[in-house]
Structures are given as structure tokens and as C-alpha cells.
Motif scaffolding. Sequence first.
Motif, PDB file in Angstrom:
ATOM      1  N   GLN A 337      -8.053 -11.357 -13.336  1.00  0.00           N
ATOM      2  CA  GLN A 337      -7.655  -9.961 -13.545  1.00  0.00           C
ATOM      3  C   GLN A 337      -6.221  -9.822 -14.042  1.00  0.00           C
ATOM      4  O   GLN A 337      -5.629  -8.750 -13.923  1.00  0.00           O
ATOM      5  CB  GLN A 337      -7.812  -9.177 -12.228  1.00  0.00           C
ATOM      6  N   PHE A 340      -5.293  -6.858 -16.213  1.00  0.00           N
ATOM      7  CA  PHE A 340      -5.060  -5.565 -15.560  1.00  0.00           C
ATOM      8  C   PHE A 340      -3.561  -5.333 -15.378  1.00  0.00           C
ATOM      9  O   PHE A 340      -3.065  -4.213 -15.572  1.00  0.00           O
ATOM     10  CB  PHE A 340      -5.769  -5.531 -14.203  1.00  0.00           C
ATOM     11  N   MET A 348      -9.517  -3.980 -16.550  1.00  0.00           N
ATOM     12  CA  MET A 348     -10.114  -4.544 -15.333  1.00  0.00           C
ATOM     13  C   MET A 348     -11.512  -5.068 -15.636  1.00  0.00           C
ATOM     14  O   MET A 348     -12.329  -4.385 -16.244  1.00  0.00           O
ATOM     15  CB  MET A 348     -10.175  -3.494 -14.233  1.00  0.00           C
TER      16      MET A 348
END
Length: 463
Positions: A337, A340, A348
Amino acid sequence: MTAIALKFEHKQQQTLTPRLQQAVRLLQLSSLDFAQEVHAALDKNPFLEPDDNDVPGPLQSDAALPADAATDAAASDDTWAPTAGLPRGGLPSSGDVTALDLVAADVSLREYLHRQINVQPLTPRDQLLTATLIESLDEDGYLRTPLEEVGALSGIDPDRSEMLSALRRIQALEPNGVGARDVAECLLLQMPDIEDDAVRTLATRIVTQHIDRLAHRDFSGLAKTLGRSVEDVERACARIRHLDPRPGWRHGSTDVQYVTPDVVVRRVRGAWVATLNTSVIPRVKLNQAYAKLFQEHRDVQHGEMAATLQEARWTVRNVRQRFSTILKVTEAILKRQHHFLEYGPLAMKPLGLKEIAEELGLHESTVSRVTNNKYMATPVGVFELKYFFSRSMPTASGSACSPTAIRGVIKEMIERESPCQPLSDPEIARLLVRQGLNVARRTVTKYRQLLKVEPVERRRKHA
């Protein structure tokens, strides 16, 4: 007649030992609760002692770092800790007055009201009735209990007129609006705060007769019903919104749940690095002197002390294993991730517990316990570890998208919408479909509510 018979069957069954059950229970605690458990063990176990040294190296992580950047990350780790710059024992003790000593203590709403009543010339009966009403107010400053029930609590059997007089006495106190029995009464008690006579008169009519339309921001309907211009209605409603619907919140402190991150994430030379927040790791170690002394003089009569020593060893091991597991899970999350952190919610990815569990050789339930009530501090905010997990939602192109990314798209749509023509939930759903995201209208409504965005009627503004 049914015959009774005995049947023997061999069956393998996995059971958790009491020790393992205890480890599982401790793993799912938040770090602050876990620290309290460890400190309690320190108080009662003579084989444990505080460790004044820094957290050992194995609990740090330099994974995914260039070789020369690992040293930089370790060197900068202590600068983040909330206690940096203070002695380990806290603030220095001295006879001097500190800034903290000069901070005014919070005064609760009830105490503040009692102080105002105590200087008024009241009979003992009126004093008792007024005090009983004050004690019946809730945290918002409202009287939610019927007057008859409050009167019965006083023990002097007052009539309704006496109770109403006592209530009016409270409603004349500061803060304005206190002692109201509903929102409308609370706002009406604050109407004298509106200086303009025309605005105050119109605002009083709106609150008294059309508070439902006020809540729905139906300015056009109000203007038509009241025979006034939309501009006058909007001006009155704007002034009403400046009134305080919860006057009790002005006094006394509210319990605030602070979040202490377990892991700190930084970008070091282009790589995202996770390090444990050392301020939440209990500093505990085995008292080697006591342990050695016991081993030299132990005998069969010291079974209880042997169990205490073993308990101390388990405590030290649990501390290290717990935070080592948290760090490994965090690193596995970052690996998937990290976009993100760089590009925001739209980047995401869908992520399941099973994916992390398989990589680390853990059970899914273990990963679930690790991600609950554990927090990661990042340059873009503090997030619970479970925030990074979400189910996969298919798109029209055949790829997968996470609900977090969809919420990010919805948020961007609402931020770009026209104030006079805001997007309804069905319209947002249709726009998402055009982008290849098949999201139902009810799902859009759910995500909008999670974003704390009001419905379209309340977002609409008149030109």
C-alpha cells in the motif's frame, strides 16, 4: 427398549494451552492496555525489573532500505518520540511555579450553575428544587427528565408551578440555552443574542413553526411559507446556525480518546521505512541477579517461585514477540500500500488478511488481532492498521478496486460539484459507472455517510 452402550473414538483436536491463550489475549490489546498489563506484572513479579536501556536492535527494522539509508533511519528514530527533550522520569521537580500550575482547572457545567445559584437570595425550598434540576441536566445542558420525576427526586412534593419557576431560574443563567427541554427551546432561549430585530423576529418564527424545514435547509419553501425573500430567510437561518445547540459543552472537560501510534512510517531516501514507536514499548527485563540466586538455592519446596520465574520469562518474551509481529505486519502492508502514502486514497489496493498471513506464516486470526487497535503514524495521517485492508471490487475493465479508492473518487466528485446543483447519490452512482466502477446507489449513500457528507438537499445553496 433403547440399549445403552459405550463408544470410544480417537480424535485429534487442537487446543490452546493457558499460556498460549494468554499470549493471544495480550496480542489483541492496544499498546497502552498492553503496557498496563506489563506494568502490573512488574509490580507483582520480583523477577522482573524496568529496563532503562533503549529498546534492543532486533525490534527496529531496516527492511526495504538501501544499506546506507538504514543507519540514517535508525539515527533519526528517537526524534519522533513524544517524550523527546524531557527526562525519562518526566518533568523535573522543583519548588518553582510552572506553566501547568497556572492553567485554570476545568469547571463542570453543574458546578458552574451551582455557583450562580448560590449567590441568589432563595428560600431553602427554592434552593433545593433548583439544585435538583441542575443535577438532572445532561452533558449537553438539556433537561431530558420530565419535571414531575425531578420533583419527586427532591423529596418535598412540589407542584408543577414551583418546578416551572425553578426551571425558568436555571434558564436565566449562563450559558445561554441551558435548561432547555429540546433543541427548539434551546435556540429560543438564545434569541436575545441576535442584535437585529428583524432577523431575530424571523429567526424566532422559523424555530417556533418550521424547525424541520430549517434542518433540511429548505430556504425556498420557508420563503414561500413565510412570505419573505429567500435572502432574508438565508440570513436568518445563517444567524440561527451561529447559536449553540449544546450549551453544556462549553463547561467541563470531555473524555478524549487519544491515539498513540504503535509504528512510525517515514520516507528515507526514496524508501518507506517502518520503525516501532519506542515510547509505547514497555521497558522490562529479567532480573538476572534474582534469577541466578534462585537457581543456585532452589529445591522442591520452591515450586511457586519457579512458576513466578517462568512467568517473568514469558512476559519478556511476549513483549518482544508482540512488537516484532506488529512490525512485520506493518512492513508487509507498506509493501502493498505504499502508493496510498504517495498518491492518496485513490491508490489504495484491495488487500485481505489471508495475503499478509500467508507471506508471514501466520494465521489469519493472528493478523486480525495485530491490526485491531494498532495504529500507524504516516506523513499523511494516523491510521489503524486494519484501515489498509478491504475487499476487492471488480471494475468494468476486469481489474480490482478497493472501497477506499471509490470513497476517494466520491469525495473528489462532491468537492468539485456546483454549490447550486450538488450531486445526488443516484447521479454519483451513474458517474461512477461511466468511469467503470459499478457501485450501487445504496453503496454510494453508505460511503457518503462514512465521509460525513450531508445529503444533497442540505448541500444545495441558492444563487
